[in-house]
Design an enzyme around this catalytic site. Sequence first.
Site, short mmCIF file in Angstrom:
data_model
loop_
_atom_site.label_atom_id
_atom_site.label_comp_id
_atom_site.label_asym_id
_atom_site.label_seq_id
_atom_site.Cartn_x
_atom_site.Cartn_y
_atom_site.Cartn_z
N GLU A 183 0.88 -1.18 0.00
CA GLU A 183 0.00 0.00 0.00
C GLU A 183 0.91 1.21 0.00
OE1 GLU A 183 -3.17 -0.18 -0.23
OE2 GLU A 183 -3.65 -2.20 0.46
N CYS A 241 -2.27 8.56 3.03
CA CYS A 241 -1.89 8.10 1.68
C CYS A 241 -2.97 8.47 0.68
CB CYS A 241 -1.61 6.61 1.68
SG CYS A 241 -2.89 5.66 2.48
P1 NAP Z 1 9.05 4.74 4.51
O1 NAP Z 1 10.51 4.89 4.60
O2 NAP Z 1 8.46 4.07 3.33
O3 NAP Z 1 8.59 3.99 5.85
C1 NAP Z 1 7.55 3.06 5.98
C2 NAP Z 1 8.01 1.86 6.79
O4 NAP Z 1 9.01 1.14 6.08
C3 NAP Z 1 8.66 2.22 8.12
O5 NAP Z 1 8.36 1.23 9.07
C4 NAP Z 1 10.13 2.20 7.75
O6 NAP Z 1 10.98 2.05 8.84
C5 NAP Z 1 10.20 1.01 6.85
N1 NAP Z 1 11.35 1.02 5.94
C6 NAP Z 1 12.13 2.06 5.55
N2 NAP Z 1 13.06 1.66 4.67
C7 NAP Z 1 12.88 0.32 4.50
C8 NAP Z 1 13.53 -0.66 3.70
N3 NAP Z 1 14.55 -0.36 2.90
N4 NAP Z 1 13.08 -1.94 3.75
C9 NAP Z 1 12.04 -2.26 4.54
N5 NAP Z 1 11.38 -1.37 5.33
C10 NAP Z 1 11.80 -0.09 5.30
O7 NAP Z 1 8.36 6.13 4.66
P2 NAP Z 1 8.94 7.41 5.47
O8 NAP Z 1 10.40 7.57 5.20
O9 NAP Z 1 8.54 7.27 6.87
O10 NAP Z 1 8.13 8.58 4.78
C11 NAP Z 1 8.56 9.07 3.53
C12 NAP Z 1 7.40 9.33 2.60
O11 NAP Z 1 6.66 8.12 2.42
C13 NAP Z 1 6.36 10.29 3.12
O12 NAP Z 1 6.70 11.61 2.93
C14 NAP Z 1 5.16 9.89 2.32
O13 NAP Z 1 5.23 10.48 1.05
C15 NAP Z 1 5.31 8.41 2.19
N6 NAP Z 1 4.48 7.67 3.18
C16 NAP Z 1 3.38 7.05 2.74
C17 NAP Z 1 2.57 6.39 3.65
C18 NAP Z 1 1.33 5.69 3.23
O14 NAP Z 1 0.43 5.52 4.04
N7 NAP Z 1 1.22 5.24 1.99
C19 NAP Z 1 2.90 6.37 4.99
C20 NAP Z 1 4.06 7.00 5.42
C21 NAP Z 1 4.84 7.64 4.49
P3 NAP Z 1 11.49 3.40 9.60
O15 NAP Z 1 10.33 4.13 10.06
O16 NAP Z 1 12.23 2.87 10.75
O17 NAP Z 1 12.32 4.16 8.61
#
Ligand code: NAP
Length: 497
Positions: free
Chosen positions: A268, A302
Amino acid sequence: MSTTTLPEQLSDTAREFAAREHELLIDGERVAAADGRTFETIDPSSARPITSVALAGPRDVDRAVQAARRALEDSEWATLPAAGRARLINRLADLIEEDAGTFAQLEALDNGKPVKIAKVVDVDGTVRFFRHFAGWCERVFGRVIPVRQPDMLCYTRKEPVGVCGQIIPWNFPMLMASWKLAPALAAGCTVVLKPAEQTPLSALRIGELALEAGIPAGVINVLTGAGETGAALVDHPGVDKIAFTGSTEVGREIGAKTGRALKRVTLELGGKSPNIILPDADLDAAVAGSFQGIYFNTGQACNAGSRLFVHRDQFDKVVAALAARASKSRVGPGLEPNTHLGPLVSQEQHKRVLSYIEAGRAEGAELVTGGGAGAAGDGYFVEPTLFTTGRDDLKIAREEIFGPVLVALPYETLEEVAARANETEYGLAAGVWTRDIGNAHRLASMLKAGSVYINCWGEVDAGAPFGGYKASGLGREHGGEGLEAYLETKTVWTKLA
Ligand code: NAP
Ligand code: MG
């Protein structure tokens, strides 16, 4: 850890839980990370640390996956009848409901969202999701297939997909945990859950309540940590399925890895969802709904309606009405009872959203309202912000901002606006405001999005499929389709004569 710096609004229970030095939950035990690493979780309303949390590394991932494997194959969970799973999931829902006030405060503290919203959206939603999927346990059926072979009984069995690695974001911490855990448990799977590093508290508490509810040790393991923890979980050969919610960037990486390993996967991901007001719409309702559609959860959703298309004849009127609402919104700490918009979740997101606002200005979009911090203190606040532009190719009109920033764009014809709405790599949600039933459903079929909202925005139900077209994801969550993603189909052939 001292509790004196935590906000005064916290109840004793929430304060005691928040202030603990949090450990991992593996095989029913609270344990420190194997290498002793920790990180701080921050209160985004004040930018102050809340407490320290264990940072799981590859050795912890391995222990948790092994515990989940044992629970799947060789524990009371493995042989529990479906009705028994339903009873345990319902018991967990009851315990969360009894603890609703604490959960709402923990979400407000750790994520920054208004505590009232946390209660009605996040906590109540979590309880509903567990109850919904408890109902599925006894409704997972195979089929008898009328095959061409004579004297043959051919039937299918639905079996749990296995050990599930579940990686969730920080925008709706406990609700996202329930979207992942509830169908996995209903299917009989076991789980290693990795909450976002910004918001680890509520997932840890759900893990503890699951044990109290009688869900056997090892069925739900909670690994707090960073992106590297999530990556180690994705890479672990003992994980059968990955379920991920988060950025499209990380989703692509996980999709590539699970593709190579041929693991099951659901994703998602992000969005840049178009919201269209047709000329015959009830404008008051359209303005109120579109306002909520973008600024709810400080834009950190999202399926936020971040591109607003308004007919040229009504453009100025709608923009003025949105700006008037924005000027009345109270931006402030999540635990303040009168807050409408809490802070962004982290300094990183704060910087990111402010840089988009800067980009909008630099690219020549008109800033109608907002753009500043809008609240006192060191928290990561951003005012509800509204840009207008005629250009779909601006960065702020194309990229997911994930903050309280709306871009309003004028249009002239229905065909034109449908084409422009679809001109994006994303396809999570889309919306239409109109009184014309024909145009409503014409657009519903033309828009390339996993959810279309007509005269509403962002509706969610545990039974209604949710997920993305295109770069917004793979697969669907919720209801029967969501459950299916946690099941394998086995076909059994029996020669009868
Ligand atoms: P993200 O890096 O995609 O984080 C989501 C989850 O994935 C977190 O639990 C994160 O851990 C984990 N994660 C990060 N890098 C990973 C990897 N290489 N392999 C496996 N898991 C990994 O998102 P974010 O950095 O928090 O936010 C960045 C952008 O993502 C936001 O600005 C937004 O645009 C988007 N976002 C979308 C949603 C949605 O509901 N679709 C939600 C949040 C963010 P950590 O938290 O420990 O890094
Ligand atoms: Mg991250």
